[in-house]
Design a protein around this motif. Structure first.
Motif, short mmCIF file in Angstrom:
data_model
loop_
_atom_site.label_atom_id
_atom_site.label_comp_id
_atom_site.label_asym_id
_atom_site.label_seq_id
_atom_site.Cartn_x
_atom_site.Cartn_y
_atom_site.Cartn_z
N PHE A 1 0.81 -1.21 0.00
CA PHE A 1 0.00 0.00 0.00
C PHE A 1 0.85 1.27 0.00
N CYS A 2 2.03 1.20 0.62
CA CYS A 2 2.89 2.39 0.70
C CYS A 2 3.66 2.64 -0.59
N ILE A 3 3.55 1.71 -1.54
CA ILE A 3 4.06 1.96 -2.90
C ILE A 3 2.91 2.42 -3.80
N VAL A 4 1.77 1.75 -3.68
CA VAL A 4 0.64 2.03 -4.57
C VAL A 4 -0.01 3.39 -4.27
N LEU A 5 -0.30 3.67 -3.00
CA LEU A 5 -1.04 4.88 -2.65
C LEU A 5 -0.33 6.18 -3.03
N PRO A 6 1.00 6.33 -2.73
CA PRO A 6 1.65 7.61 -3.10
C PRO A 6 2.20 7.63 -4.52
N SER A 7 1.91 6.59 -5.32
CA SER A 7 2.51 6.51 -6.67
C SER A 7 2.10 7.68 -7.57
N TYR A 8 0.96 8.34 -7.24
CA TYR A 8 0.51 9.48 -8.05
C TYR A 8 1.53 10.62 -8.02
N LEU A 9 2.41 10.63 -7.01
CA LEU A 9 3.41 11.70 -6.90
C LEU A 9 4.34 11.73 -8.11
N LEU A 10 4.52 10.57 -8.76
CA LEU A 10 5.38 10.51 -9.95
C LEU A 10 4.86 11.44 -11.04
N LEU A 11 3.55 11.56 -11.14
CA LEU A 11 2.95 12.40 -12.19
C LEU A 11 3.26 13.88 -11.98
N THR A 12 3.47 14.27 -10.72
CA THR A 12 3.69 15.69 -10.44
C THR A 12 5.00 16.22 -11.00
N PHE A 13 5.95 15.33 -11.27
CA PHE A 13 7.23 15.78 -11.84
C PHE A 13 7.07 16.19 -13.30
N GLY A 14 5.92 15.88 -13.87
CA GLY A 14 5.64 16.33 -15.23
C GLY A 14 5.54 17.85 -15.33
N PHE A 15 5.23 18.53 -14.20
CA PHE A 15 5.16 19.99 -14.20
C PHE A 15 6.52 20.61 -14.54
N ALA A 16 7.60 19.90 -14.16
CA ALA A 16 8.96 20.42 -14.41
C ALA A 16 9.32 20.36 -15.89
N LEU A 17 8.64 19.50 -16.65
CA LEU A 17 8.97 19.35 -18.07
C LEU A 17 8.69 20.63 -18.85
N LYS A 18 7.76 21.43 -18.37
CA LYS A 18 7.43 22.70 -19.03
C LYS A 18 8.65 23.62 -19.07
N TYR A 19 9.52 23.50 -18.06
CA TYR A 19 10.70 24.37 -17.96
C TYR A 19 11.99 23.61 -18.24
N ALA A 20 11.87 22.38 -18.74
CA ALA A 20 13.05 21.53 -18.95
C ALA A 20 13.89 22.02 -20.12
#
Length: 365
Positions: A150-169
């Protein structure tokens, strides 16, 4: 060969994937980018892949060791060195797991103190966190494995948030590729030690897996996924920061969360840090379970007593690490001990097990 574990206490082979990932993804992911870039600059993503590939060899060795002795690390040490020396060597792993727990918990508390609540008590936060960990370990290995899942599955959505950095990559930051020597890349790979350690845990729970040899593919898949996550995150980080900026960023992952904007939250890093409680929980639980299991197997101490003793030692010891310099020292030593345990002792034990097996086979004949 140790006594077989009853099937009701065992877990399915696929859960090894989550157990390994939950140990490898911990506090190191918040700031490993600056550390690996010190030696190899922005070629360091190559080192992340190289270090990840080397882990597959160690995983293969671990399964060969456990399969040969039909047991865990205590059984392997006893098989090779005899009961007295074997138990002494096994006790070193108790110390290692204890230091690992301390490093994870104390570093996370430092993150909370720097980013969120400067006045939060190190003692009371550690106390509550360790009480929760003890409660989970008391539930048995199946409960610990469930928490890891559960501690891998539940916070896995955090990976998607790094997509915000791609705008400035700016991916040209990564060029030119292979601009550093082999020695620099190797040093950078070594600096990934603290971030990657934890994959050796099948040594402790091998007998608790149903049809354990079949779980090896899941162990390799877990390491592969972790390697991909760290590589992609490193590339995003290197494209987001200049080398000068990264050198000043202690927690680059948290700094990237500063740009995450959503209608319902202004400071997303607060949500990320709060979620990291879930991510480090299995780190501490599995380490306490592993250490207490060795105490039970090697020294006949009831596991519940062992967990409480280890948690108390962890709680008391954490209080001595009250400055940034001391916490850095703790992390450095955790990385060095982890590297020695995984890349030095496990290959040594693998060779020693093969030799012991041949000697025993000849004696039987």
């Amino acid at each position: 060969m140790q006594q077989p574990v009853p099937e009701r206490l065992q877990v399915s082979p696929f859960l090894v994937l989550y157990l390994i990932m939950s140990m490898q993804i911990g506090i190191g992911v918040l700031g490993y980018q600056r550390i690996i870039a010190k030696a190899a600059g922005y070629d360091a993503w190559i080192s992340v892949i190289a270090a990840g590939l080397s882990i597959h060899i160690i995983i293969w060795m671990i399964y060969k060791i456990c399969g040969t002795v039909e047991g865990d690390i205590v059984a392997a040490n006893t098989y090779v060195f005899g009961k007295k020396i074997g138990n002494l060597l096994s006790s070193v792993f108790i110390v290692y797991l204890l230091i690992f727990s301390m490093a994870v918990l104390r570093t996370f508390i430092e993150v909370i103190q720097v980013w969120m609540f400067p006045e939060i008590s190190t003692f009371w936060y550690s106390f509550v966190f360790l009480i929760l960990s003890i409660y989970i370990v008391f539930g048995g290995f199946r409960t610990v494995a469930g928490i890891a899942f559960f501690c891998i599955v539940l916070p896995s959505y955090l990976l998607l948030t790094f997509g915000f950095a791609l705008k400035y990559a700016e991916f040209r930051n990564l060029l030119p590729i292979f601009d550093h020597s082999f020695k620099e890349l190797a040093t950078s790979a070594y600096n990934m030690s603290l971030t990657y350690i934890g994959f050796e845990i099948p040594l402790f729970f091998y007998p608790f897996i149903k049809d354990a040899p079949k779980s090896q593919k899941w162990a390799h898949l877990g390491v592969f996924l972790t390697t991909m996550i760290y590589t992609i995150l490193a590339i995003i980080t290197f494209s987001f920061f200049s080398e000068g900026q990264l050198a000043k960023s202690i927690w680059a992952t948290l700094d990237m969360w500063k740009i995450v904007t959503m209608p319902f939250v202004e400071r997303f890093e607060y949500i990320g840090i709060a979620n990291w409680n879930l991510i480090i929980l299995p780190n501490v639980c599995i380490a306490l379970w592993g250490g207490s299991m060795i105490l039970k197997r090697a020294f006949k101490l009831r596991q519940r007593k062992g967990v409480i003793i280890l948690a108390l030692i962890c709680l008391i010891a954490i209080m001595f690490f009250d400055t940034r310099a001391k916490i850095n020292l703790l992390n450095d030593w955790t990385a060095k001990i982890g590297f020695a345990m995984t890349y030095v002792y496990i290959p040594f034990l693998f060779i020693a097990t093969l030799i012991a097996k041949k000697v025993k086979s000849k004696n039987e004949n």
